[in-house]
Design a protein around this motif. Structure first.
Motif, PDB file in Angstrom:
ATOM      1  N   TRP A 145      15.975  -4.015   3.095  1.00  0.00           N
ATOM      2  CA  TRP A 145      15.949  -4.573   4.451  1.00  0.00           C
ATOM      3  C   TRP A 145      15.034  -3.749   5.358  1.00  0.00           C
ATOM      4  CZ3 TRP A 145      19.428  -2.517   8.626  1.00  0.00           C
ATOM      5  CH2 TRP A 145      19.259  -3.215   9.838  1.00  0.00           C
ATOM      6  N   THR A 146      15.220  -2.427   5.360  1.00  0.00           N
ATOM      7  CA  THR A 146      14.426  -1.590   6.251  1.00  0.00           C
ATOM      8  C   THR A 146      12.953  -1.574   5.845  1.00  0.00           C
ATOM      9  OG1 THR A 146      15.002   0.385   4.967  1.00  0.00           O
ATOM     10  CG2 THR A 146      16.374  -0.132   6.877  1.00  0.00           C
ATOM     11  N   MET A 147      12.676  -1.575   4.537  1.00  0.00           N
ATOM     12  CA  MET A 147      11.284  -1.568   4.098  1.00  0.00           C
ATOM     13  C   MET A 147      10.601  -2.907   4.366  1.00  0.00           C
ATOM     14  SD  MET A 147      11.324   0.800   0.662  1.00  0.00           S
ATOM     15  CE  MET A 147      12.133   2.411   0.738  1.00  0.00           C
ATOM     16  N   THR A 148      11.337  -3.992   4.281  1.00  0.00           N
ATOM     17  CA  THR A 148      10.770  -5.293   4.624  1.00  0.00           C
ATOM     18  C   THR A 148      10.398  -5.332   6.104  1.00  0.00           C
ATOM     19  OG1 THR A 148      12.028  -6.413   2.892  1.00  0.00           O
ATOM     20  CG2 THR A 148      11.212  -7.776   4.695  1.00  0.00           C
ATOM     21  N   ALA A 149      11.285  -4.813   6.959  1.00  0.00           N
ATOM     22  CA  ALA A 149      10.983  -4.749   8.387  1.00  0.00           C
ATOM     23  C   ALA A 149       9.807  -3.812   8.659  1.00  0.00           C
ATOM     24  CB  ALA A 149      12.218  -4.291   9.158  1.00  0.00           C
ATOM     25  N   LEU A 177       7.869  -2.168  -4.336  1.00  0.00           N
ATOM     26  CA  LEU A 177       8.355  -3.017  -3.248  1.00  0.00           C
ATOM     27  C   LEU A 177       7.346  -3.099  -2.103  1.00  0.00           C
ATOM     28  CD1 LEU A 177      10.486  -4.687  -1.800  1.00  0.00           C
ATOM     29  CD2 LEU A 177      11.559  -2.551  -1.030  1.00  0.00           C
ATOM     30  N   LEU A 178       6.972  -1.938  -1.551  1.00  0.00           N
ATOM     31  CA  LEU A 178       6.112  -1.949  -0.368  1.00  0.00           C
ATOM     32  C   LEU A 178       4.723  -2.508  -0.663  1.00  0.00           C
ATOM     33  CD1 LEU A 178       6.906   1.430   1.447  1.00  0.00           C
ATOM     34  CD2 LEU A 178       7.347  -0.875   2.290  1.00  0.00           C
ATOM     35  N   CYS A 179       4.122  -2.031  -1.736  1.00  0.00           N
ATOM     36  CA  CYS A 179       2.725  -2.383  -2.002  1.00  0.00           C
ATOM     37  C   CYS A 179       2.595  -3.583  -2.933  1.00  0.00           C
ATOM     38  CB  CYS A 179       1.989  -1.182  -2.582  1.00  0.00           C
ATOM     39  SG  CYS A 179       2.109   0.293  -1.541  1.00  0.00           S
ATOM     40  N   GLY A 180       3.627  -3.828  -3.740  1.00  0.00           N
ATOM     41  CA  GLY A 180       3.617  -4.981  -4.627  1.00  0.00           C
ATOM     42  C   GLY A 180       4.154  -6.215  -3.934  1.00  0.00           C
ATOM     43  N   GLU A 181       5.476  -6.280  -3.774  1.00  0.00           N
ATOM     44  CA  GLU A 181       6.110  -7.466  -3.188  1.00  0.00           C
ATOM     45  C   GLU A 181       5.723  -7.704  -1.732  1.00  0.00           C
ATOM     46  OE1 GLU A 181      10.328  -7.850  -3.815  1.00  0.00           O
ATOM     47  OE2 GLU A 181      10.242  -6.521  -5.570  1.00  0.00           O
ATOM     48  N   SER A 209      -1.967   5.111  -7.346  1.00  0.00           N
ATOM     49  CA  SER A 209      -1.800   3.824  -6.658  1.00  0.00           C
ATOM     50  C   SER A 209      -2.626   3.759  -5.383  1.00  0.00           C
ATOM     51  CB  SER A 209      -0.320   3.617  -6.300  1.00  0.00           C
ATOM     52  OG  SER A 209       0.044   4.408  -5.178  1.00  0.00           O
ATOM     53  N   GLY A 210      -2.962   4.941  -4.827  1.00  0.00           N
ATOM     54  CA  GLY A 210      -3.695   4.998  -3.574  1.00  0.00           C
ATOM     55  C   GLY A 210      -2.879   5.509  -2.417  1.00  0.00           C
ATOM     56  N   CYS A 211      -1.579   5.784  -2.641  1.00  0.00           N
ATOM     57  CA  CYS A 211      -0.722   6.250  -1.549  1.00  0.00           C
ATOM     58  C   CYS A 211      -0.944   7.740  -1.286  1.00  0.00           C
ATOM     59  CB  CYS A 211       0.738   5.978  -1.870  1.00  0.00           C
ATOM     60  SG  CYS A 211       1.437   7.093  -3.102  1.00  0.00           S
ATOM     61  N   ARG A 212      -0.304   8.246  -0.229  1.00  0.00           N
ATOM     62  CA  ARG A 212      -0.356   9.670   0.118  1.00  0.00           C
ATOM     63  C   ARG A 212       0.937  10.347  -0.353  1.00  0.00           C
ATOM     64  NH1 ARG A 212      -5.600   9.343   2.600  1.00  0.00           N
ATOM     65  NH2 ARG A 212      -5.599   7.421   3.818  1.00  0.00           N
ATOM     66  N   LEU A 213       0.822  11.581  -0.794  1.00  0.00           N
ATOM     67  CA  LEU A 213       1.980  12.357  -1.240  1.00  0.00           C
ATOM     68  C   LEU A 213       2.218  13.483  -0.249  1.00  0.00           C
ATOM     69  CD1 LEU A 213       1.144  12.769  -5.056  1.00  0.00           C
ATOM     70  CD2 LEU A 213       2.033  10.747  -3.857  1.00  0.00           C
TER      71      LEU A 213
END
Length: 302
Positions: A145-149, A177-181, A209-213
């Motif tokens: 829910w929070t990541m969708t928002a 979830l964030l970058c795929g869906e 994937s291209g994200c930051r760590l």
């Protein structure tokens, strides 16, 4: 124009200087009862000590409903001469009273956008990141829910999304979830605490994937992140991902502040920087502390 949204206004990424990319000046939670960060005088002293050690900017990851005290951040920033970034978003459900979610149900994305563009409450302080959280090796309904928002707010504003990984786990599920869906560009996602789970293959997969760590945690000795830090930096850097590694302290309880006897924010520029430079070279460490945070937290604000 791409800029970092600080509590005193938008600034160019190159103005951040040495950046603590994940920390807290204020924080409260029922899970940390009696250990709250809620003292403005101590927060100012901590920032001044950080500045004296060579620090220039701090990204505060304290989200909505966890005592972030947004109205106190601009005077602290001015007094200490340190850029501050404020967060919106939500952490795991355990950090809140259940009735809060009834108030936010159906309008969480709107609240996030409002705090990013109009300001946090009556403070007028605009948030510069969205903070969300996963669970231990899993994503529950609250996280989804929070990541969708957060993804909706990102699409409306271009705000970066910063993710608490519980004990450093679940990075690939978060990215799915964030970058795929949900379609968030990976370079707009900053994963926090990944080095608390020293699975270096997963670290490289996440970076690929291209994200930051956002490697962090030297203020929290029980996570053993201090002695793992060089390896946690070296593995993705040697794989070609040194440009995706910001670094933070993550001071979450009063006893961890330098002004209360802990290592606190100054430890990053005073000790961690020197240790990493000795093992990995000053060029890479300069990139991690100065160049990378500006890129990670800048946005083309809408």
């Amino acid at each position: 124009m791409s800029a970092v949204r600080t509590v005193l206004g938008d600034v160019r990424s190159e103005e951040l200087g040495v950046c603590d990319a994940h920390d807290h000046l204020f924080l409260s939670s029922p899970r940390l009862s009696g250990q709250e960060l809620n003292d403005a005088s101590a927060a100012r002293a901590e920032l001044e000590a950080f500045r004296a050690a060579g620090g220039s900017s701090v990204v505060q990851w304290t989200p909505y409903g966890m005592g972030r005290r947004a109205a106190d951040l601009p005077p602290l920033s001015r007094a200490a001469g340190v850029h501050l970034v404020c967060a919106t978003g939500l952490r795991q459900a355990a950090h809140y009273a259940p009735e809060l979610f009834d108030e936010l149900r159906g309008r969480l994305a709107d609240v996030l956008v409002s705090e990013l563009t109009g300001g946090v409450g009556a403070s007028g302080v605009r948030a510069g990141i969205v903070k969300v959280a996963g669970g231990f090796h899993a994503l529950d309904a609250h996280a989804r829910w929070t990541m969708t928002a957060a993804a909706e707010a990102h699409r409306a504003t271009d705000a970066p999304i910063a993710v608490h990984l519980e004990a450093g786990t679940g990075a690939l599920d978060v990215l799915d979830l964030l970058c795929g869906e949900l379609g968030v560009a990976p370079h707009r996602v900053i994963l926090g605490h990944l080095n608390r789970s020293p699975e270096l293959v997963v670290h490289r997969q996440a970076a690929a994937s291209g994200c930051r760590l956002a490697l962090d945690g030297p203020s929290r000795a029980h996570h053993a992140t201090d002695w793992r830090m060089p390896d946690a930096v070296r593995a993705p850097a040697e794989a070609g991902f040194g440009h995706r590694l910001p670094l933070g302290g993550d001071t979450v309880v009063a006893g961890a502040r330098s002004v209360d006897g802990g290592p606190g924010m100054p430890y990053l520029p005073r000790r961690v920087r020197a240790r990493l430079a000795l093992e990995l070279g000053e060029v890479l460490v300069e990139r991690i502390l100065v160049d990378n945070p500006g890129r990670a937290f800048a946005a083309d604000w809408r």
